[in-house]
Design a protein around this motif. Structure first.
Motif, PDB file in Angstrom:
ATOM      1  N   VAL A 102       0.853  -1.189   0.000  1.00 34.45           N
ATOM      2  CA  VAL A 102       0.000   0.000   0.000  1.00 34.45           C
ATOM      3  C   VAL A 102       0.887   1.238   0.000  1.00 34.45           C
ATOM      4  CG1 VAL A 102      -1.925  -1.130   1.157  1.00 34.45           C
ATOM      5  CG2 VAL A 102      -0.149  -0.051   2.527  1.00 34.45           C
ATOM      6  N   GLU A 103       0.319   2.344  -0.424  1.00 37.50           N
ATOM      7  CA  GLU A 103       1.083   3.588  -0.563  1.00 37.50           C
ATOM      8  C   GLU A 103       0.914   4.537   0.616  1.00 37.50           C
ATOM      9  OE1 GLU A 103       3.219   4.051  -2.908  1.00 37.50           O
ATOM     10  OE2 GLU A 103       2.700   2.209  -3.997  1.00 37.50           O
ATOM     11  N   SER A 104      -0.174   4.334   1.401  1.00 37.99           N
ATOM     12  CA  SER A 104      -0.428   5.288   2.481  1.00 37.99           C
ATOM     13  C   SER A 104      -1.212   4.618   3.609  1.00 37.99           C
ATOM     14  CB  SER A 104      -1.225   6.484   1.959  1.00 37.99           C
ATOM     15  OG  SER A 104      -2.516   6.060   1.528  1.00 37.99           O
ATOM     16  N   ALA A 105      -1.273   5.327   4.759  1.00 39.28           N
ATOM     17  CA  ALA A 105      -2.033   4.831   5.910  1.00 39.28           C
ATOM     18  C   ALA A 105      -3.519   4.773   5.586  1.00 39.28           C
ATOM     19  CB  ALA A 105      -1.774   5.716   7.122  1.00 39.28           C
ATOM     20  N   ASN A 152     -12.100  -5.577   4.078  1.00 32.21           N
ATOM     21  CA  ASN A 152     -11.969  -6.994   4.451  1.00 32.21           C
ATOM     22  C   ASN A 152     -12.683  -7.331   5.758  1.00 32.21           C
ATOM     23  OD1 ASN A 152     -10.280  -8.060   2.297  1.00 32.21           O
ATOM     24  ND2 ASN A 152      -8.644  -6.795   3.122  1.00 32.21           N
ATOM     25  N   GLY A 153     -13.384  -6.362   6.315  1.00 32.71           N
ATOM     26  CA  GLY A 153     -14.171  -6.611   7.510  1.00 32.71           C
ATOM     27  C   GLY A 153     -13.367  -6.702   8.786  1.00 32.71           C
ATOM     28  N   VAL A 154     -12.127  -6.235   8.763  1.00 34.99           N
ATOM     29  CA  VAL A 154     -11.297  -6.292   9.980  1.00 34.99           C
ATOM     30  C   VAL A 154     -11.709  -5.219  10.970  1.00 34.99           C
ATOM     31  CG1 VAL A 154      -8.942  -6.161  10.895  1.00 34.99           C
ATOM     32  CG2 VAL A 154      -9.382  -7.270   8.679  1.00 34.99           C
ATOM     33  N   ILE A 155     -12.038  -4.042  10.435  1.00 35.40           N
ATOM     34  CA  ILE A 155     -12.508  -2.938  11.312  1.00 35.40           C
ATOM     35  C   ILE A 155     -13.806  -2.370  10.748  1.00 35.40           C
ATOM     36  CG2 ILE A 155     -10.195  -2.314  12.094  1.00 35.40           C
ATOM     37  CD1 ILE A 155     -10.181  -0.026  10.117  1.00 35.40           C
ATOM     38  N   VAL A 180      -6.178   1.571   6.018  1.00 33.88           N
ATOM     39  CA  VAL A 180      -7.485   1.618   6.685  1.00 33.88           C
ATOM     40  C   VAL A 180      -8.582   1.178   5.732  1.00 33.88           C
ATOM     41  CG1 VAL A 180      -9.187   3.109   7.805  1.00 33.88           C
ATOM     42  CG2 VAL A 180      -6.749   3.398   8.305  1.00 33.88           C
ATOM     43  N   SER A 181      -8.497   1.603   4.477  1.00 29.24           N
ATOM     44  CA  SER A 181      -9.507   1.237   3.486  1.00 29.24           C
ATOM     45  C   SER A 181      -9.517  -0.269   3.247  1.00 29.24           C
ATOM     46  CB  SER A 181      -9.225   1.970   2.164  1.00 29.24           C
ATOM     47  OG  SER A 181     -10.122   1.557   1.167  1.00 29.24           O
TER      48      SER A 181
END
Length: 248
Positions: free
Chosen positions: A232-235, A245-248, A239-240
């Motif tokens: 991934v390129e960014s924080a 993926n239903g983690v948060i 989060v997205s």
């Protein structure tokens, strides 16, 4: 002071565990077996207590098939004085193991029981606590330091908040954690001597306790395989992905 140390024969921790094709259990055919690592730590601690003069005799006890004699001989090679095998081909549950050990302890009358906090096969972490309840003895679990003296033991134990030191009256049940010590390697002369030492072998039926199973294994399955990671390129992208993926 007599110290009794229960030891268990398990699949060597370096071996990759395979599940049977019918999912009824773990495949033990042609698999290297060894002493449970936590039991090994318990044996080492009992031997160290004897070397310090706090203990006078170390008795190793195992419950299992005839092949468990090799596990007991490892304990003898490490420094145990005697070994007892309660022979059975049954895969006993923690409560049944605690009952058998309680019967052995009643006969042997040790001043302390030092045992591994759990076995790496079932990971139940229950036998020590059950044994304490059956004997009506005090317990000190997850020990990282043990100081035995006449009539009592000072045990430093690991808890969520750090370390806790407790004093328990003997006889007592003490379970060993990983940081208690580093087990020694048995020397070749001691291994050869251990092979000649007699073992006290008894059939499980002779112990006379109820070992009937109370649990039913429905299915044994391997955990799902881990999927590959992504870059991934960014924080915000992390989060997205977690949200999608239903983690948060």
């Amino acid at each position: 002071m007599k110290v009794l140390v229960p030891v268990k024969r398990v699949i060597d921790y370096n071996v990759k565990v395979r599940v049977k094709a019918d999912q009824t259990g773990v495949d033990l055919a042609n698999v290297k077996m060894a002493m449970n690592p936590f039991c090994e730590i318990a044996v080492e601690e009992a031997v160290r207590q004897k070397e310090k003069g706090a203990a006078t005799e170390v008795v190793a006890v195992s419950i299992g098939p005839a092949q468990a004699q090799e596990t007991l001989r490892t304990a003898l090679a490490m420094g145990a004085d005697r070994a007892i095998l309660i022979q059975t081909d049954q895969d006993l549950e923690p409560l049944a193991v605690a009952k058998v050990l309680a019967a052995v302890i009643t006969e042997e009358a040790p001043d302390a029981v030092i045992m591994g906090k759990q076995a790496i096969d079932g990971d139940n972490n229950a036998t020590g606590q059950m044994l304490s309840a059956l004997l009506d003895w005090p317990q000190a679990v997850f020990a990282s330091e043990i100081v035995l003296s006449a009539g009592s033991a000072k045990v430093t134990r690991e808890i969520d908040g750090g370390l806790q030191t407790v004093d328990v009256a003997l006889p007592a049940v003490i379970t060993a954690d990983l940081r208690l010590n580093e087990p020694r390697y048995a020397s070749l002369p001691n291994i050869m001597k251990a092979k000649k030492k007699p073992l006290d072998v008894k059939e499980l039926s002779a112990v006379g306790v109820d070992t009937a199973p109370r649990l039913k294994v429905v299915k044994v399955a391997e955990p799902p395989k881990r999927s590959g990671g992504v870059k991934v390129e960014s924080a915000a992208e992390i989060v997205s992905n977690l949200k999608s993926n239903g983690v948060i």
